[in-house]
Design an enzyme around this catalytic site. Sequence first.
Site, PDB file in Angstrom:
ATOM      1  N   GLY A   1       0.819  -1.209   0.000  1.00 46.79           N
ATOM      2  CA  GLY A   1       0.000   0.000   0.000  1.00 46.79           C
ATOM      3  C   GLY A   1       0.846   1.248   0.000  1.00 46.79           C
ATOM      4  O   GLY A   1       2.060   1.192  -0.214  1.00 46.79           O
ATOM      5  N   ASN A   2       0.202   2.370   0.202  1.00 48.21           N
ATOM      6  CA  ASN A   2       0.928   3.640   0.284  1.00 48.21           C
ATOM      7  C   ASN A   2       0.280   4.517   1.344  1.00 48.21           C
ATOM      8  O   ASN A   2      -0.743   4.152   1.916  1.00 48.21           O
ATOM      9  CB  ASN A   2       0.957   4.319  -1.094  1.00 48.21           C
ATOM     10  CG  ASN A   2      -0.426   4.639  -1.597  1.00 48.21           C
ATOM     11  OD1 ASN A   2      -1.115   5.485  -1.048  1.00 48.21           O
ATOM     12  ND2 ASN A   2      -0.848   3.927  -2.635  1.00 48.21           N
ATOM     13  N   ARG A   3       0.888   5.660   1.593  1.00 46.26           N
ATOM     14  CA  ARG A   3       0.489   6.461   2.745  1.00 46.26           C
ATOM     15  C   ARG A   3      -0.579   7.503   2.439  1.00 46.26           C
ATOM     16  O   ARG A   3      -0.848   8.371   3.252  1.00 46.26           O
ATOM     17  CB  ARG A   3       1.730   7.121   3.335  1.00 46.26           C
ATOM     18  CG  ARG A   3       2.618   6.112   4.039  1.00 46.26           C
ATOM     19  CD  ARG A   3       4.020   6.624   4.245  1.00 46.26           C
ATOM     20  NE  ARG A   3       4.045   7.871   5.012  1.00 46.26           N
ATOM     21  CZ  ARG A   3       5.128   8.577   5.255  1.00 46.26           C
ATOM     22  NH1 ARG A   3       6.286   8.166   4.778  1.00 46.26           N
ATOM     23  NH2 ARG A   3       5.061   9.688   5.950  1.00 46.26           N
TER      24      ARG A   3
END
Length: 236
Positions: free
Chosen positions: A33-35
């Site tokens: 995922g990413n932030r």
Amino acid sequence: AEPTGLPRDLEGRSVVVSAGGTREPLDPVRYLGNRSSGRQGFALARVAAHRGADVTLVAANTADLVVPAGVRLRRVGTAEELRSELLEVADGVDAVVMSAAVADFRPSGSAEHKIKKNSGDPPPVELSRNPDVLGELVRRRANGRLRTEVIVGFAAETGDPDTTVLEYGRKKLAHKECDLLVVNAVGDGRAFEVEDNAGWLLASSGMEHPVPHGSKTLLASRLWDAVVEQFAAGDS
Ligand code: CTP
Ligand code: CA
């Protein structure tokens, strides 16, 4: 509608905003995922609704955000899901704004069962390229398969000694061929998981506006101003 003091200059317009970060599964419990928090996309949806637009918000994974009143919400998880949802809702709307953080790569295969640590060496993670949703929207419009007047991209960039954030932004706009690109300077804890953004608003017409350090709501207002300008240019 409640009095907001905002112009109702998106009345009669329909817009689609994508928000949040995609999650690409590794196994039933893990993902890449990413932030991205989705805050910028939710601010865009909220401001557009206040200005009178019919808004569809395609939200990938976000922080626990309040869905703006009057906004149609569609939840997605992966880049593939985001792509198919967007292709379904984008045709015929006046503007599409891609503020989602779409994973460029996904694990080539998601394990059917949870990966166990006691089965020897950790397995390497093989990655496959995800579809470029923004690129596909622009291509479809060029082919006449998508009717959308304005397509907007976002770019989070870090500068380096050879190339500034603005130069990277100009290159990305030329490469992506969207109508507007919001370029955010990131790094030093800026942009991700914070309330503020700073950067530039670039148009394919050559117009370049700096977007000063300010709230995501302010950036959203500036962006819709630019979209309204594009509508006016298209109408004349
Ligand atoms: N985007 C997309 N589909 C992807 C990746 C990105 O639609 N698979 C969209 C994003 O929502 C954003 C724009 O493309 O509006 C730019 O994303 P960015 O990650 O900055 O650009 P990339 O083309 O992926 O290039 P890179 O990450 O290598 O800088
Ligand atoms: Ca990317």
